[in-house]
Design a protein around this motif. Structure first.
Motif, PDB file in Angstrom:
ATOM      1  N   GLY A 210       1.118  -1.162   0.323  1.00 14.42           N
ATOM      2  CA  GLY A 210      -0.269  -0.151  -0.174  1.00 14.42           C
ATOM      3  C   GLY A 210       1.028   1.292   0.054  1.00 14.42           C
ATOM      4  N   TYR A 211       0.127   2.301  -0.336  1.00 14.28           N
ATOM      5  CA  TYR A 211       1.122   3.502  -0.775  1.00 14.28           C
ATOM      6  C   TYR A 211       0.338   4.360  -0.254  1.00 14.28           C
ATOM      7  N   THR A 212       0.367   5.607   0.525  1.00 15.70           N
ATOM      8  CA  THR A 212      -0.227   6.669   1.163  1.00 15.70           C
ATOM      9  C   THR A 212       0.266   7.802   1.083  1.00 15.70           C
ATOM     10  N   HIS A 213      -0.131   9.109   0.459  1.00 17.27           N
ATOM     11  CA  HIS A 213       0.285  10.322  -0.154  1.00 17.27           C
ATOM     12  C   HIS A 213      -0.311  10.980   1.434  1.00 17.27           C
ATOM     13  N   ARG A 214       0.245  11.458   2.530  1.00 21.15           N
ATOM     14  CA  ARG A 214      -0.261  11.446   3.560  1.00 21.15           C
ATOM     15  C   ARG A 214      -0.654  13.383   3.699  1.00 21.15           C
ATOM     16  N   PRO A 215      -0.272  13.960   2.452  1.00 23.29           N
ATOM     17  CA  PRO A 215      -0.747  15.143   2.941  1.00 23.29           C
ATOM     18  C   PRO A 215      -2.340  15.355   2.573  1.00 23.29           C
ATOM     19  N   SER A 216      -2.662  14.390   1.650  1.00 18.92           N
ATOM     20  CA  SER A 216      -4.183  14.052   0.696  1.00 18.92           C
ATOM     21  C   SER A 216      -4.471  13.564   1.136  1.00 18.92           C
ATOM     22  N   ASN A 217      -4.100  12.567   2.247  1.00 18.24           N
ATOM     23  CA  ASN A 217      -4.648  11.374   2.930  1.00 18.24           C
ATOM     24  C   ASN A 217      -5.373  10.566   1.510  1.00 18.24           C
ATOM     25  N   LEU A 218      -4.550  10.211   0.227  1.00 15.64           N
ATOM     26  CA  LEU A 218      -5.596   9.288  -0.439  1.00 15.64           C
ATOM     27  C   LEU A 218      -4.351   8.294  -0.926  1.00 15.64           C
ATOM     28  N   GLY A 219      -4.630   7.485  -0.964  1.00  8.31           N
ATOM     29  CA  GLY A 219      -4.106   6.000  -0.385  1.00  8.31           C
ATOM     30  C   GLY A 219      -4.426   5.271  -1.582  1.00  8.31           C
ATOM     31  N   PHE A 220      -2.979   3.936  -2.301  1.00  7.68           N
ATOM     32  CA  PHE A 220      -3.575   3.092  -3.078  1.00  7.68           C
ATOM     33  C   PHE A 220      -2.888   1.581  -2.670  1.00  7.68           C
ATOM     34  N   SER A 221      -3.413   0.892  -3.452  1.00  9.76           N
ATOM     35  CA  SER A 221      -2.665  -0.713  -2.503  1.00  9.76           C
ATOM     36  C   SER A 221      -3.219  -1.701  -3.745  1.00  9.76           C
ATOM     37  N   VAL A 222      -2.460  -2.496  -3.727  1.00  8.53           N
ATOM     38  CA  VAL A 222      -2.640  -4.162  -4.454  1.00  8.53           C
ATOM     39  C   VAL A 222      -2.761  -5.188  -3.793  1.00  8.53           C
ATOM     40  N   THR A 223      -3.300  -6.573  -3.777  1.00  9.15           N
ATOM     41  CA  THR A 223      -3.572  -7.082  -3.536  1.00  9.15           C
ATOM     42  C   THR A 223      -3.353  -8.699  -3.784  1.00  9.15           C
ATOM     43  N   LEU A 224      -2.894  -9.361  -3.447  1.00  2.94           N
ATOM     44  CA  LEU A 224      -2.740 -10.617  -3.936  1.00  2.94           C
ATOM     45  C   LEU A 224      -3.597 -11.519  -2.823  1.00  2.94           C
ATOM     46  N   ASN A 225      -4.779 -12.223  -3.435  1.00  4.51           N
ATOM     47  CA  ASN A 225      -5.827 -13.019  -2.158  1.00  4.51           C
ATOM     48  C   ASN A 225      -5.143 -14.488  -2.662  1.00  4.51           C
ATOM     49  N   ASN A 226      -4.925 -15.223  -2.243  1.00  2.00           N
ATOM     50  CA  ASN A 226      -5.200 -16.543  -1.686  1.00  2.00           C
ATOM     51  C   ASN A 226      -5.781 -17.231  -1.029  1.00  2.00           C
ATOM     52  N   ASP A 227      -6.537 -18.394  -1.139  1.00  2.00           N
ATOM     53  CA  ASP A 227      -7.753 -18.546  -0.459  1.00  2.00           C
ATOM     54  C   ASP A 227      -8.246 -19.957  -1.028  1.00  2.00           C
ATOM     55  N   LEU A 228      -9.000 -20.496   0.889  1.00  2.00           N
ATOM     56  CA  LEU A 228      -9.432 -21.640   1.148  1.00  2.00           C
ATOM     57  C   LEU A 228     -10.525 -21.973   1.056  1.00  2.00           C
ATOM     58  N   LEU A 229     -11.213 -22.676   0.407  1.00  2.00           N
ATOM     59  CA  LEU A 229     -12.985 -22.732   0.479  1.00  2.00           C
ATOM     60  C   LEU A 229     -12.886 -23.166   1.535  1.00  2.00           C
ATOM     61  N   LEU A 230     -14.166 -22.725   2.843  1.00  2.00           N
ATOM     62  CA  LEU A 230     -14.385 -23.100   3.285  1.00  2.00           C
ATOM     63  C   LEU A 230     -15.602 -24.027   3.809  1.00  2.00           C
ATOM     64  N   ASN A 231     -15.967 -23.388   2.772  1.00  2.00           N
ATOM     65  CA  ASN A 231     -17.898 -23.909   2.513  1.00  2.00           C
ATOM     66  C   ASN A 231     -18.557 -23.240   1.503  1.00  2.00           C
ATOM     67  N   ALA A 232     -19.157 -23.802   0.319  1.00  2.00           N
ATOM     68  CA  ALA A 232     -19.508 -24.267  -0.405  1.00  2.00           C
ATOM     69  C   ALA A 232     -21.516 -24.659  -0.509  1.00  2.00           C
ATOM     70  N   ARG A 233     -22.267 -24.115  -0.794  1.00  2.00           N
ATOM     71  CA  ARG A 233     -23.768 -24.591  -1.075  1.00  2.00           C
ATOM     72  C   ARG A 233     -24.662 -23.152  -1.836  1.00  2.00           C
ATOM     73  N   THR A 234     -25.556 -24.240  -2.481  1.00  2.00           N
ATOM     74  CA  THR A 234     -26.528 -24.411  -2.932  1.00  2.00           C
ATOM     75  C   THR A 234     -28.081 -24.114  -1.914  1.00  2.00           C
ATOM     76  N   LYS A 235     -28.475 -22.478  -2.090  1.00  2.00           N
ATOM     77  CA  LYS A 235     -29.880 -22.462  -1.367  1.00  2.00           C
ATOM     78  C   LYS A 235     -30.860 -21.522  -1.882  1.00  2.00           C
ATOM     79  N   TYR A 236     -32.206 -21.738  -1.246  1.00  2.00           N
ATOM     80  CA  TYR A 236     -32.937 -21.551  -1.930  1.00  2.00           C
ATOM     81  C   TYR A 236     -34.153 -21.035  -1.247  1.00  2.00           C
ATOM     82  N   LYS A 237     -35.545 -20.443  -0.951  1.00  2.00           N
ATOM     83  CA  LYS A 237     -36.234 -20.019  -0.228  1.00  2.00           C
ATOM     84  C   LYS A 237     -37.141 -20.548  -0.288  1.00  2.00           C
ATOM     85  N   ARG A 238     -38.047 -20.611   0.677  1.00  2.00           N
ATOM     86  CA  ARG A 238     -39.643 -21.886   1.084  1.00  2.00           C
ATOM     87  C   ARG A 238     -39.770 -22.814   0.420  1.00  2.00           C
TER      88      ARG A 238
END
Length: 294
Positions: A210-238
């Protein structure tokens, strides 16, 4: 005039000299007009062998201090900014716990592929954008500041931790998904059923720059997400029905870009990995966009 009186007169003259020329010397050492680094202070009798008749001006480039030596005494004319000293002494690594860096947004699918399906089943993964919700937060964060000094206009951070993500993919058609003969198939539901969706919950290990320009309080960031599956399900109602599914990938990653002002901003997240396992027939990737609260 005796020696003690002579030293007193010389010290008084040196102090007056420091008051007159100290601010100019300090300004030359520190060009920042917003920071006052001038100080006049008689520290102690100098241990150097400066003769009483000589006047020597000494500067230390490492510490940024300026001193006047005269009659065996040392007078400090300027010293480094105390705010810089305090801030640089602080730990550059920070832990945070709780619901930090929350994301609220919407999901869409891109790179959809329906190879091997009949024409009437093409596009069965079409989504209702307003009902396909993305929510994520980081219960644990570890942030390391690369540069964190009071006079620096830019701040660079590297952070990691844990991230919980839930993606709801709400179908436009009144269908649900089932695995039949080794591939994903749409199953039409009765009109009484509503809000059919595929819900995916993941545990992530993000890596953010992440980068933050302190005088203006503007920030920019790049993230690499690495995710493990906890749960996957189909859902519908009534009635409300949930069915676990096994065709979602166990591990996936995505790239995320965030722009912020102070603690609020926007984000866009693009999945680098397909949503489903290989050889499941249909294939697609998730794109998410929305708001972020740091």
């Amino acid at each position: 005039i005796n020696t003690p009186m002579k030293k007193a007169i010389i010290l008084l003259a040196a102090a007056m000299t420091g008051m007159l020329f100290g601010p100019a010397a300090a300004a030359a050492q520190n060009p920042d007009p917003q920071t006052d680094t001038t100080a006049i202070e008689v520290v102690k009798e100098s241990s150097s062998s400066t003769p009483a008749s000589d006047m020597v001006l000494r500067s230390d480039n490492k510490s940024g201090s300026l001193a006047l030596e005269i009659a065996g005494y040392q007078i400090m004319l300027s010293s480094p900014d105390r705010n810089d000293q305090k801030e640089s002494a602080r730990s550059k690594v920070k832990w945070s716990f709780g619901a930090g860096h929350m994301e609220f947004g919407f999901n869409a699918l891109v790179k959809e592929s329906y190879s091997g399906y009949p024409d009437n089943l093409n596009n069965f993964m079409s989504l209702r954008l307003g009902k396909s919700i993305h929510f994520a937060f980081r219960p644990l964060m570890l942030t390391a500041s690369i540069n964190k000094y009071a006079r620096s206009k830019a701040r660079w951070d590297i952070s990691t931790g844990l991230k919980i993500t839930n993606n709801d993919l709400t179908f436009s058609d009144n269908i649900t998904l089932q695995k039949q003969d080794g591939r994903i198939m749409p199953v039409e539901l009765d009109k009484a059923y509503k809000k059919s969706k595929l819900a995916v919950t993941q545990l992530g290990f993000p890596l953010t720059i992440g980068y933050t320009h302190r005088p203006s309080n503007l920030g920019f960031s790049v993230t690499l997400n690495n995710d493990l599956l906890l749960n996957a399900r189909t859902k519908y109602k009534r009635p409300k029905t949930k069915q676990p599914v096994s065709f979602v990938r166990s591990f996936s990653n995505s790239i995320q870009v965030t722009m912020t002002y102070k603690n609020f901003g926007i984000y866009a997240d693009y999945a680098l990995s397909p949503l489903f396992k290989e050889n499941m027939g249909v294939q697609a990737r998730i794109v998410s966009f929305g708001f972020v609260i740091k």
